[in-house]
Design a protein around this motif. Sequence first.
Motif, mmCIF file in Angstrom:
data_model
loop_
_atom_site.group_PDB
_atom_site.id
_atom_site.type_symbol
_atom_site.label_atom_id
_atom_site.label_comp_id
_atom_site.label_asym_id
_atom_site.label_seq_id
_atom_site.Cartn_x
_atom_site.Cartn_y
_atom_site.Cartn_z
ATOM 1 N N SER A 40 0.863 -1.389 0.018
ATOM 2 C CA SER A 40 -0.142 -0.035 0.077
ATOM 3 C C SER A 40 0.866 1.258 0.039
ATOM 4 O O SER A 40 2.225 1.155 -0.230
ATOM 5 C CB SER A 40 -1.014 0.075 1.180
ATOM 6 N N ALA A 41 0.380 2.340 0.250
ATOM 7 C CA ALA A 41 0.977 3.730 0.319
ATOM 8 C C ALA A 41 1.710 3.756 1.618
ATOM 9 O O ALA A 41 2.606 4.784 1.839
ATOM 10 C CB ALA A 41 0.319 4.828 0.027
ATOM 11 N N MET A 42 1.450 2.977 2.763
ATOM 12 C CA MET A 42 1.946 3.180 4.027
ATOM 13 C C MET A 42 2.022 1.673 4.712
ATOM 14 O O MET A 42 1.451 0.680 4.118
ATOM 15 C CB MET A 42 1.086 4.185 4.920
ATOM 16 N N GLU A 43 2.705 1.807 5.853
ATOM 17 C CA GLU A 43 2.822 0.366 6.514
ATOM 18 C C GLU A 43 1.777 0.609 7.827
ATOM 19 O O GLU A 43 2.079 -0.666 8.499
ATOM 20 C CB GLU A 43 4.267 0.273 7.159
ATOM 21 N N ALA A 63 4.777 -0.236 2.679
ATOM 22 C CA ALA A 63 5.018 0.442 1.689
ATOM 23 C C ALA A 63 6.033 -0.135 0.791
ATOM 24 O O ALA A 63 6.614 -1.362 1.352
ATOM 25 C CB ALA A 63 5.484 1.708 1.996
ATOM 26 N N THR A 104 -5.016 -0.604 3.054
ATOM 27 C CA THR A 104 -4.568 -0.923 4.226
ATOM 28 C C THR A 104 -5.374 -1.806 5.096
ATOM 29 O O THR A 104 -5.115 -2.775 5.681
ATOM 30 C CB THR A 104 -4.318 0.374 4.889
#
Length: 329
Positions: free
Chosen positions: A197-200, A234, A209
């Motif tokens: 995704s764009a973040m963890e 990410a 997410t």
Amino acid sequence: MASSTTDAAPAGRHRHEKYERLVAAAQARPPLRVAVAHPCDEASLGAALEAAQLGLIAPILVGPREKILAAASAVGPTRVGSDLGAFRLVEAAHSHDSAARAVALVQAGEAEALMKGSLHTDELMGAVVRREGGLRTARRLSHCFVMDVPSHDRPLIVTDAAINIAPSLEEKRDIVQNAIDLAHALGVETVRVAIVSAMETVNPKVPSTLDAAALCKMADRGQITGAVLDGPLALDNAIDLGAAAIKRISSPVAGRANVLVVPNLEAGNMLAKSLTFLAGADAAGIVLGARVPIILTSRADSRLTRLASCAVAALFAAAQRAAKPLPEV
């Protein structure tokens, strides 16, 4: 999928070691019987003939005879032996008919895989997914790129960048399982799946997410098997140990993922093409989830990428024969 590398790379440049290992592994097995749908141009017919010469596949050429013979003339007698007398040729009226007849060969047990020739992907896949006479199983179809990235020490599987546009959580479960099965067929001992995704961190405002967290819990509960999953991650902390350490992410997947599951087709397509055009990667393509593997190649693919796609299909089909087949629908 276009390749930005040449087949004869200069010293110090990318030499395709990972693909060469896949081809060598496939050559150690009997040739895969492949129905090649509409190989009516030089690129698609030449790829099938060269894969046959290397012992990767035993092609059945399906299409209009005159067009296939014309393509053989374009291939030329000096390249991979374009004499078609050694190969079975199944007459078809046009590209749609070629797709239908190629699928029929699989249904009849005469072919163990499909290969796309010079027809549109939608034509071939339309014949595959037909309710009556197709090759559907209980598993969702999905596409995997097996990517040879010069700066990475092992192949990366990227999924799905070609078929499922905006997959649901249920569909992502199948996408993940297809990729895991492929990784095992390629000889990966420990399959590490990063749900990218764009973040963890899990953020309710970013649906991917939430899907990532749910997929990891599905793996905990045995709904996904054969791999270690982590996500959301990410991209940097999925494939780079240093990036994972900076973010203080401790998991058996972070920094060591060999399967990258993207949120949707747009993200997957951009990731695969970025690796190809900016990092000098090659991308062998295969569709899984049908009764047999489906080899998808592009006219822009390099020679070795085409051969690697055939090798991947051969290795997967061998593993599929040894395992319990998927139930049909």
